[in-house]
Design an enzyme around this catalytic site. Sequence first.
Site, PDB file in Angstrom:
ATOM      1  N   CYS A 194       8.427  18.123  -8.276  1.00 24.38           N
ATOM      2  CA  CYS A 194       8.840  16.604  -8.421  1.00 24.38           C
ATOM      3  C   CYS A 194      10.340  16.340  -8.721  1.00 24.38           C
ATOM      4  CB  CYS A 194       8.199  16.066  -9.456  1.00 24.38           C
ATOM      5  SG  CYS A 194       8.630  14.474 -10.188  1.00 24.38           S
TER       6      CYS A 194
ATOM      7  N   HIS B 297       0.865  -1.237   0.010  1.00 17.28           N
ATOM      8  CA  HIS B 297       0.146  -0.077  -0.024  1.00 17.28           C
ATOM      9  C   HIS B 297       0.898   1.121  -0.149  1.00 17.28           C
ATOM     10  CE1 HIS B 297      -3.715  -2.439   1.671  1.00 17.28           C
ATOM     11  NE2 HIS B 297      -3.470  -2.425   0.362  1.00 17.28           N
TER      12      HIS B 297
HETATM   13  C1  BV8 Z   1      -8.540  -2.407  -4.803  1.00 17.50           C
HETATM   14  C2  BV8 Z   1      -3.035   2.958   2.820  1.00 17.50           C
HETATM   15  C3  BV8 Z   1      -9.101  -2.948  -7.020  1.00 17.50           C
HETATM   16  C4  BV8 Z   1      -3.681   4.447   3.078  1.00 17.50           C
HETATM   17  C5  BV8 Z   1      -4.961   1.397   2.860  1.00 17.50           C
HETATM   18  C6  BV8 Z   1     -16.358  -4.839  -1.231  1.00 17.50           C
HETATM   19  C7  BV8 Z   1     -15.896  -6.178  -1.136  1.00 17.50           C
HETATM   20  C8  BV8 Z   1     -14.562  -6.499  -1.276  1.00 17.50           C
HETATM   21  C9  BV8 Z   1     -13.690  -5.160  -1.504  1.00 17.50           C
HETATM   22  C10 BV8 Z   1     -14.294  -4.151  -1.747  1.00 17.50           C
HETATM   23  C11 BV8 Z   1     -15.489  -3.781  -1.574  1.00 17.50           C
HETATM   24  N1  BV8 Z   1     -15.783  -2.514  -1.877  1.00 17.50           N
HETATM   25  C12 BV8 Z   1     -14.487  -1.857  -1.974  1.00 17.50           C
HETATM   26  C13 BV8 Z   1     -13.576  -2.927  -2.041  1.00 17.50           C
HETATM   27  C14 BV8 Z   1     -12.323  -2.685  -2.382  1.00 17.50           C
HETATM   28  C15 BV8 Z   1     -11.397  -2.178  -1.090  1.00 17.50           C
HETATM   29  C16 BV8 Z   1     -11.787  -2.819   0.049  1.00 17.50           C
HETATM   30  O1  BV8 Z   1     -11.161  -3.678   0.437  1.00 17.50           O
HETATM   31  N2  BV8 Z   1     -12.801  -2.030   0.886  1.00 17.50           N
HETATM   32  C17 BV8 Z   1     -13.018  -2.579   2.361  1.00 17.50           C
HETATM   33  C18 BV8 Z   1     -13.312  -1.462   3.109  1.00 17.50           C
HETATM   34  C19 BV8 Z   1     -14.361  -3.406   1.988  1.00 17.50           C
HETATM   35  N3  BV8 Z   1      -9.969  -2.315  -1.474  1.00 17.50           N
HETATM   36  C20 BV8 Z   1      -9.419  -1.574  -2.295  1.00 17.50           C
HETATM   37  O2  BV8 Z   1      -9.966  -0.370  -2.566  1.00 17.50           O
HETATM   38  C21 BV8 Z   1      -8.079  -1.818  -2.496  1.00 17.50           C
HETATM   39  N4  BV8 Z   1      -7.791  -1.681  -4.078  1.00 17.50           N
HETATM   40  O3  BV8 Z   1      -9.283  -3.213  -4.536  1.00 17.50           O
HETATM   41  O4  BV8 Z   1      -8.192  -2.235  -6.127  1.00 17.50           O
HETATM   42  C22 BV8 Z   1      -8.526  -2.456  -8.396  1.00 17.50           C
HETATM   43  C23 BV8 Z   1      -8.868  -3.532  -9.191  1.00 17.50           C
HETATM   44  C24 BV8 Z   1      -8.404  -2.802 -10.746  1.00 17.50           C
HETATM   45  C25 BV8 Z   1      -7.937  -1.564 -11.027  1.00 17.50           C
HETATM   46  C26 BV8 Z   1      -7.791  -0.875  -9.929  1.00 17.50           C
HETATM   47  C27 BV8 Z   1      -8.108  -1.251  -8.576  1.00 17.50           C
HETATM   48  C28 BV8 Z   1      -6.852  -0.925  -2.071  1.00 17.50           C
HETATM   49  C29 BV8 Z   1      -6.972  -0.938  -0.352  1.00 17.50           C
HETATM   50  C30 BV8 Z   1      -5.845  -0.059  -0.098  1.00 17.50           C
HETATM   51  C31 BV8 Z   1      -6.333   0.996   0.935  1.00 17.50           C
HETATM   52  N5  BV8 Z   1      -5.155   1.761   1.484  1.00 17.50           N
HETATM   53  N6  BV8 Z   1      -4.019   2.002   3.391  1.00 17.50           N
HETATM   54  C32 BV8 Z   1      -2.992   4.692   4.413  1.00 17.50           C
HETATM   55  O5  BV8 Z   1      -2.378   3.840   5.422  1.00 17.50           O
HETATM   56  O6  BV8 Z   1      -3.470   5.780   4.867  1.00 17.50           O
HETATM   57  S1  BV8 Z   1      -6.073   0.430   3.751  1.00 17.50           S
HETATM   58  C33 BV8 Z   1      -5.527   0.391   5.267  1.00 17.50           C
HETATM   59  O7  BV8 Z   1      -6.584  -0.326   6.041  1.00 17.50           O
HETATM   60  C34 BV8 Z   1      -4.327  -0.527   5.651  1.00 17.50           C
HETATM   61  O8  BV8 Z   1      -3.461  -0.424   4.715  1.00 17.50           O
HETATM   62  C35 BV8 Z   1      -4.723  -2.061   5.718  1.00 17.50           C
HETATM   63  O9  BV8 Z   1      -4.488  -2.505   4.344  1.00 17.50           O
HETATM   64  C36 BV8 Z   1      -6.095  -1.654   5.850  1.00 17.50           C
HETATM   65  C37 BV8 Z   1      -6.586  -2.559   7.156  1.00 17.50           C
HETATM   66  O10 BV8 Z   1      -5.781  -1.984   8.107  1.00 17.50           O
HETATM   67  P1  BV8 Z   1      -5.123  -2.921   9.265  1.00 17.50           P
HETATM   68  O11 BV8 Z   1      -3.620  -2.813   8.786  1.00 17.50           O
HETATM   69  O12 BV8 Z   1      -5.772  -4.413   9.249  1.00 17.50           O
HETATM   70  O13 BV8 Z   1      -5.320  -2.203  10.636  1.00 17.50           O
HETATM   71  P2  BV8 Z   1      -6.862  -2.194  11.288  1.00 17.50           P
HETATM   72  O14 BV8 Z   1      -6.796  -0.896  12.405  1.00 17.50           O
HETATM   73  O15 BV8 Z   1      -7.876  -2.496  10.523  1.00 17.50           O
HETATM   74  O16 BV8 Z   1      -6.752  -3.479  12.165  1.00 17.50           O
HETATM   75  C38 BV8 Z   1      -5.620  -3.552  13.066  1.00 17.50           C
HETATM   76  C39 BV8 Z   1      -5.561  -5.071  13.740  1.00 17.50           C
HETATM   77  O17 BV8 Z   1      -4.443  -5.061  14.640  1.00 17.50           O
HETATM   78  C40 BV8 Z   1      -6.773  -5.138  14.238  1.00 17.50           C
HETATM   79  O18 BV8 Z   1      -7.161  -6.539  14.024  1.00 17.50           O
HETATM   80  C41 BV8 Z   1      -6.363  -5.360  15.939  1.00 17.50           C
HETATM   81  O19 BV8 Z   1      -6.991  -6.191  16.630  1.00 17.50           O
HETATM   82  C42 BV8 Z   1      -4.951  -5.774  15.776  1.00 17.50           C
HETATM   83  N7  BV8 Z   1      -3.975  -5.098  17.062  1.00 17.50           N
HETATM   84  C43 BV8 Z   1      -4.124  -3.862  17.426  1.00 17.50           C
HETATM   85  N8  BV8 Z   1      -3.013  -3.942  18.478  1.00 17.50           N
HETATM   86  C44 BV8 Z   1      -2.226  -4.988  18.343  1.00 17.50           C
HETATM   87  C45 BV8 Z   1      -2.950  -5.954  17.456  1.00 17.50           C
HETATM   88  N9  BV8 Z   1      -2.413  -6.977  16.915  1.00 17.50           N
HETATM   89  C46 BV8 Z   1      -1.241  -7.303  17.508  1.00 17.50           C
HETATM   90  N10 BV8 Z   1      -0.785  -6.806  18.720  1.00 17.50           N
HETATM   91  C47 BV8 Z   1      -1.095  -5.614  18.950  1.00 17.50           C
HETATM   92  N11 BV8 Z   1      -0.371  -4.777  19.910  1.00 17.50           N
END
Ligand code: BV8
Length: 238
Positions: free
Chosen positions: A141, A114
């Site tokens: 740039c 990402h």
């Molecule tokens: C794409 C960068 C296609 C930005 C990020 C419906 C169904 C399926 C998919 C989709 C849908 N509708 C839309 C989509 C696609 C979409 C998507 O998945 N949406 C979701 C919301 C449903 N995905 C996309 O758009 C992706 N691209 O699909 O492209 C395509 C095809 C052809 C041509 C062009 C395009 C791109 C997604 C990337 C978005 N960018 N990040 C930034 O950082 O600012 S997303 C961001 O959130 C992260 O990068 C990561 O990927 C995501 C999830 O975050 P996590 O890292 O998991 O963090 P989170 O807080 O959620 O969880 C933390 C975990 O850690 C928890 O479980 C917690 O319990 C645990 N934790 C906490 N403390 C600890 C711990 N574990 C251990 N120890 C600890 N101490």
Amino acid sequence: MLEGLMAQVERIVILTGAGISAESGIDTFRSAGGLWEQHRVEDVATPEGFARNPNLVLNFYDMRRAALASVAPNPAHAALARLEREFAGELLLVTQNVDDLHERGGSRSVLHMHGELKSALCSACEMRSPWHVTMIERPPCPVCQAPTLRPDVVWFGEMPYEMGRIYAALENCDLFVSIGTSGAVYPAAGFVAEARANGARTLELNLEPSEGSRLFHETRHGPASALVPQWVEEVLGG
Ligand code: BV8
């Protein structure tokens, strides 16, 4: 269950998420008060949000980039670097994180699917450049001099980096380990099913069950700073 298998592991793919950086003091996305609670995803992590209000988005990433200076890697990052140094087989570390803690923890090969806070992408020439300062002033740039830099971060609706390389590794690995991710965002959230379909064993190390926990052969719950060093010891000790 996996302990006995650790000795036969030859090819590992690891996916990390914000949870591995949580104990370093970097907000996760979905925890209470996390990044997405402070900002609407649509406003700061989509191309449409950037087009609508570039200053809001540039400032959001400028602040996160600046905050890197005040955090440090934790034992989970260091353990993965030790695994890279000492594991005799093949290892691919894929991270969803845009921070630089894996590198500062000693990992030399990190695939940022990402993107990265410390990289700039030019909307004009599409070249990527290392970037350590702010973008709000619309700096030129480094390659084409146009004032068209954006954070080199993959937003929703954009294609993540190096998907071909990731899927090839998932097809060949015999162990897939997911660390610190909620399994909420695709395609990363689909990696476990991909690996499992290709016969790999799958392990989740996370503070609590993720959205995809039921897809893993084994899940261990607790802080990454404890779980990851312990698991690395098993792999290397095995
Ligand atoms: C794409 C960068 C296609 C930005 C990020 C419906 C169904 C399926 C998919 C989709 C849908 N509708 C839309 C989509 C696609 C979409 C998507 O998945 N949406 C979701 C919301 C449903 N995905 C996309 O758009 C992706 N691209 O699909 O492209 C395509 C095809 C052809 C041509 C062009 C395009 C791109 C997604 C990337 C978005 N960018 N990040 C930034 O950082 O600012 S997303 C961001 O959130 C992260 O990068 C990561 O990927 C995501 C999830 O975050 P996590 O890292 O998991 O963090 P989170 O807080 O959620 O969880 C933390 C975990 O850690 C928890 O479980 C917690 O319990 C645990 N934790 C906490 N403390 C600890 C711990 N574990 C251990 N120890 C600890 N101490």
